[in-house]
Design a protein around this motif. Structure first.
Motif, short mmCIF file in Angstrom:
data_model
loop_
_atom_site.label_atom_id
_atom_site.label_comp_id
_atom_site.label_asym_id
_atom_site.label_seq_id
_atom_site.Cartn_x
_atom_site.Cartn_y
_atom_site.Cartn_z
N HIS A 186 -5.65 -3.14 0.42
CA HIS A 186 -5.25 -3.46 -0.95
C HIS A 186 -6.39 -4.14 -1.72
O HIS A 186 -6.71 -3.75 -2.85
CB HIS A 186 -4.01 -4.36 -0.93
CG HIS A 186 -3.54 -4.74 -2.29
ND1 HIS A 186 -2.82 -3.89 -3.10
CD2 HIS A 186 -3.70 -5.91 -3.01
CE1 HIS A 186 -2.55 -4.49 -4.24
NE2 HIS A 186 -3.07 -5.72 -4.21
N SER A 190 -12.77 9.99 2.74
CA SER A 190 -13.72 10.02 1.63
C SER A 190 -14.26 11.43 1.40
O SER A 190 -14.42 11.87 0.26
CB SER A 190 -14.89 9.06 1.91
OG SER A 190 -14.43 7.74 2.05
N ILE A 202 -15.73 1.19 -1.87
CA ILE A 202 -14.38 0.85 -1.40
C ILE A 202 -14.38 0.56 0.10
O ILE A 202 -13.81 -0.45 0.56
CB ILE A 202 -13.41 2.01 -1.73
CG1 ILE A 202 -13.24 2.13 -3.25
CG2 ILE A 202 -12.06 1.79 -1.06
CD1 ILE A 202 -12.52 3.39 -3.68
N ASN A 203 -15.04 1.42 0.88
CA ASN A 203 -15.05 1.23 2.33
C ASN A 203 -15.76 -0.06 2.72
O ASN A 203 -15.30 -0.78 3.63
CB ASN A 203 -15.72 2.43 3.01
CG ASN A 203 -14.90 3.70 2.88
OD1 ASN A 203 -13.71 3.66 2.59
ND2 ASN A 203 -15.55 4.84 3.10
N TYR A 261 -9.55 -1.71 -2.50
CA TYR A 261 -9.40 -0.81 -3.65
C TYR A 261 -9.33 -1.58 -4.97
O TYR A 261 -9.93 -1.18 -5.97
CB TYR A 261 -8.14 0.05 -3.49
CG TYR A 261 -8.37 1.29 -2.65
CD1 TYR A 261 -8.93 2.44 -3.21
CD2 TYR A 261 -8.05 1.30 -1.30
CE1 TYR A 261 -9.15 3.56 -2.43
CE2 TYR A 261 -8.27 2.42 -0.52
CZ TYR A 261 -8.83 3.56 -1.09
OH TYR A 261 -9.06 4.68 -0.33
N GLU A 262 -8.61 -2.70 -4.98
CA GLU A 262 -8.45 -3.45 -6.22
C GLU A 262 -9.75 -4.07 -6.69
O GLU A 262 -10.10 -4.01 -7.87
CB GLU A 262 -7.39 -4.55 -6.03
CG GLU A 262 -5.99 -4.03 -5.81
CD GLU A 262 -5.45 -3.31 -7.03
OE1 GLU A 262 -5.81 -3.70 -8.15
OE2 GLU A 262 -4.67 -2.35 -6.86
N ASN A 296 0.82 -1.20 0.00
CA ASN A 296 0.00 0.00 0.00
C ASN A 296 0.86 1.26 0.00
O ASN A 296 0.65 2.19 0.78
CB ASN A 296 -0.95 0.01 1.21
CG ASN A 296 -2.00 -1.08 1.12
OD1 ASN A 296 -2.59 -1.28 0.06
ND2 ASN A 296 -2.22 -1.79 2.21
N SER A 331 -8.12 9.40 -2.95
CA SER A 331 -8.43 8.79 -1.65
C SER A 331 -7.42 7.71 -1.30
O SER A 331 -6.99 7.60 -0.14
CB SER A 331 -9.85 8.21 -1.66
OG SER A 331 -9.94 7.12 -2.56
N ARG A 332 -6.99 6.91 -2.28
CA ARG A 332 -6.00 5.87 -1.98
C ARG A 332 -4.65 6.49 -1.65
O ARG A 332 -3.90 5.97 -0.81
CB ARG A 332 -5.86 4.89 -3.14
CG ARG A 332 -4.96 3.72 -2.77
CD ARG A 332 -5.04 2.57 -3.71
NE ARG A 332 -4.32 1.42 -3.19
CZ ARG A 332 -4.21 0.26 -3.82
NH1 ARG A 332 -4.81 0.07 -4.98
NH2 ARG A 332 -3.52 -0.74 -3.27
N ASN A 379 -16.59 5.74 -3.00
CA ASN A 379 -15.94 5.59 -1.70
C ASN A 379 -16.72 4.65 -0.80
O ASN A 379 -16.12 3.91 0.01
CB ASN A 379 -15.79 6.95 -1.02
CG ASN A 379 -14.81 7.85 -1.77
OD1 ASN A 379 -15.20 8.77 -2.47
ND2 ASN A 379 -13.52 7.58 -1.62
N PHE A 393 -12.62 -1.52 -7.77
CA PHE A 393 -12.36 -0.68 -8.95
C PHE A 393 -13.20 -1.12 -10.15
O PHE A 393 -13.74 -0.28 -10.89
CB PHE A 393 -10.88 -0.73 -9.31
CG PHE A 393 -10.54 0.08 -10.54
CD1 PHE A 393 -10.47 1.46 -10.48
CD2 PHE A 393 -10.33 -0.54 -11.76
CE1 PHE A 393 -10.18 2.22 -11.61
CE2 PHE A 393 -10.05 0.19 -12.90
CZ PHE A 393 -9.96 1.58 -12.82
N VAL A 408 -10.73 7.26 -6.54
CA VAL A 408 -9.79 6.14 -6.59
C VAL A 408 -8.37 6.59 -6.30
O VAL A 408 -7.72 6.12 -5.36
CB VAL A 408 -9.88 5.45 -7.98
CG1 VAL A 408 -8.87 4.30 -8.05
CG2 VAL A 408 -11.28 4.92 -8.21
#
Length: 639
Positions: free
Chosen positions: A555, A492, A536-537, A558-559, A2, A609-610, A533, A562, A606
């Motif tokens: 990791h 976010s 993702i969360n 997010y991956e 990360n 935020s990451r 967001n 997406f 994306v």
């Protein structure tokens, strides 16, 4: 796992920092101002600015600053009362060769102009301004066409040596030619049919009279009506430039109507004066057979008339018009490499080329003049030099006919379809003349059948309501995200704020026009952007519940989110493109903001935020992630 490489952080900074700078101009608002631009060859320059400043100082009117821009010259004021007083003072000081219009200009600091940082344009519903719906007088347009054909029929019959009694236009439309016998009528029918296929001919016998009727064909009628509207559209666009209006809306509505919207314009009378005035160009021969001094003494020859050039010098012209601006299909400014000096290159249509070839061939060595004729509205001044006022306190205006000889060069050789006009003072005058020749005149009169004015206060109220709706929605989302997702909710919200700034900056850089539907699209974008967001969360929380470590959960979150984020945004983007392609007016404005918002939300939700998450948690060991009520527990060992 990360950690971002340095170039990704630099990329985010390179995009986000300038975005904040280019979004700032939208916070400064606008100042009431006078926009000054030159007309009829005059130019608003530094000398004009000096005259305006001297006039304002003499009248004791305070102003913030004066300057030049691409639209001409502007003077900023602190309030609308000073602006209104200054308009009358500046109008008297500059005269009728300049347009002085009330306007609103951005109040951004000067240094922002150095980097071309400007606020986005605001539409009529947000900024205030005027809306006109114009009706093109098709009857007048077709009457002019028939009158031209009357002259062409006479010329054709004379050329073919066909005898006729009378040629004239009928009151109800159409053309009628009378003959002594049927043979002459038949010969004329064949000649006219060959020379003018645009006409529909019919033979009539009326008690011993031999008559040939002619009307414009249906296809020609359609073409002439369309041409009248398109020509008026072009002419109106050029005239709006005199008002110094940013992002005007000038578009066709139906078969014979034109919509004109002028955001920021407060002077409705000035807008109506400029949009509704008529102007024509006529090519005439200079009368060199009679003495000018004798004509000035009162002995004006029959068939001639005294005109004035733009520098005030008298010139005697023959009344017969060789051809008019209607025959000019193209005009471009240039520079004569052989003799030096600015010129205008002219291209005529077939009818104008034939006339030009015949007339210039017969008059080599003589002078031919370009006469500019304009009907405009001017303020009536009293004996004291101040505008006369009517009962309502408004300035009294009257129609004035302006006739100027632009140039009167000597015919050096027989001319045809293409030739050039020389004798101009500067390349700027050549450009102005070329513009006038291309689209300076209305092809047909226009009548304002609907007029609406949106005041600046109403526009400001719409802006206030629109931004309140965006910020209230943003605040509600922020509170929910921070309560529900703790620190990840704060991240976010930060990404969402970057998204809004990016969207506003992009609209400002593109100089897009924001309307109420556009503000609705911004509010919708805020709601849509937070969805990414949330996905993702929730994915991170799911990975934690499955027993993954915090670093692995971040990791994987997010991956794996997406793909879903990309699919949802692509489908929304396709819907926005469809709205843009098939919608019109407010719908297209909504679609533009929506599509831009989808692009910025992908970047912020994306990448930004990451990047923040990686900076906070990517380089250290984490026992627990602050992402709401989900806690990570070490999974039991298998064995």
């Amino acid at each position: 796992m990360n950690r971002y490489p340095l170039w990704k952080y630099l990329l985010i900074l390179v995009i986000v920092v300038p975005a904040f700078v280019y979004a700032l101009p939208n916070l400064y608002g606008e100042d009431p101002a006078l926009q000054v631009s030159g007309t009829r060859g005059a130019k608003a320059d530094a000398a004009t600015q000096g005259r305006v400043e001297d006039a304002l100082k003499s009248a004791g009117i305070a102003y913030r600053r004066a300057g030049m821009d691409e639209l001409g010259m502007h003077v900023r004021f602190g309030d609308t009362e000073s602006q209104l007083r200054a308009r009358d003072v500046v109008t008297r000081a500059l005269g009728d060769n300049y347009t002085v219009a009330l306007n609103l200009v951005p109040a951004t600091p000067t240094w922002m102009g150095w980097i071309n940082a400007r606020p986005m344009y605001l539409g009529l519903d947000l900024r205030g301004g005027v809306h006109f719906l114009m009706q093109v007088d098709m009857v007048s347009a077709l009457r002019r066409e028939e009158e031209r054909f009357v002259e062409d029929i006479r010329a054709t019959l004379r050329e073919k040596k066909v005898r006729y009694l009378t040629v004239g236009r009928l009151d109800g439309g159409g053309i009628e030619v009378r003959f002594r016998d049927a043979d002459s009528r038949d010969a004329a029918r064949d000649a006219i049919r060959t020379a003018m296929p645009e006409l529909t001919l019919n033979v009539q016998d009326r008690g011993g009279e031999f008559v040939l009727g002619a009307r414009l064909s249906e296809q020609t009628l359609i073409e002439k009506r369309s041409f009248a509207v398109e020509q008026n559209l072009t002419a109106l666009r050029n005239r709006v430039n005199e008002l110094g209006v940013a992002e005007p809306v000038i578009q066709r509505q139906g078969e014979d109507r034109i919509v004109v919207q002028l955001p920021g314009v407060q002077d409705t009378a000035k807008a109506k004066e400029i949009l509704g005035r008529t102007a024509t160009l006529e090519i005439m021969m200079v009368d060199e057979e009679h003495d000018l001094a004798s004509a000035l003494a009162g002995n004006v020859p029959i068939g001639s008339k005294i005109y004035r050039s733009r520098d005030g010098q008298p010139i005697l012209l023959k009344k017969g018009v060789v051809y008019s601006g209607d025959n000019i299909v193209d005009a471009a400014a240039g520079f004569d490499q052989t003799q030096g000096g600015a010129v205008v290159h002219i291209t005529l249509d077939a009818r104008g080329a034939a006339i030009n070839q015949r007339v210039t061939g017969e008059n080599v060595g003589k002078r031919m003049a370009v006469l500019y004729i304009e009907l405009k509205s001017a303020t009536v001044l009293g004996a004291d030099g101040k505008p006369q006022l009517d009962a309502a306190g408004n300035p009294v205006r009257q129609r004035v006919r302006v006739e100027d000889v632009i140039t009167a060069p000597v015919i050096r050789d027989q001319l045809g379809k293409r030739f050039q006009i020389s004798g101009l003072d500067s390349i700027e005058e050549a450009r102005d003349l070329a513009l006038l020749l291309r689209a300076g005149a209305l092809a047909a009169p226009v009548e304002i059948i609907e007029e609406r004015t949106v005041g600046p206060s109403l526009g400001a109220d719409n802006i206030r309501r629109g931004f309140h709706s965006v910020w209230v929605g943003f605040a509600a989302i922020a509170v929910f995200m921070m309560i529900y997702y703790s620190m990840f909710g704060v991240i976010s919200v930060a990404a969402l704020a970057v998204n809004v700034v990016l969207l506003i900056a992009l609209l400002s850089i593109l100089q897009a026009t924001l309307t109420l539907p556009g503000m609705a699209a911004i509010a919708l974008t805020v709601g849509m952007a937070i969805d990414a967001n949330v996905l993702i969360n929730e994915r991170i929380r799911e990975e934690l519940r499955n027993g993954n470590t915090p670093q692995a959960a971040i990791h994987a979150g997010y991956e794996r989110a997406f793909g879903t984020i990309l699919d949802s945004n692509v489908t929304n983007f396709i819907a926005g493109l469809a709205l843009f392609m098939f919608g019109s007016g407010p719908v297209r404005g909504f679609a533009v903001v929506l599509c831009l918002g989808i692009i910025t939300s992908m970047f912020s939700a994306v990448l930004v935020s990451r990047g923040i998450v990686n900076l906070m948690y990517g380089s250290r060991r984490i026992e627990r992630l602050p992402i709401g009520n989900t806690t990570w527990h070490q999974a039991p060992a298998r064995g």
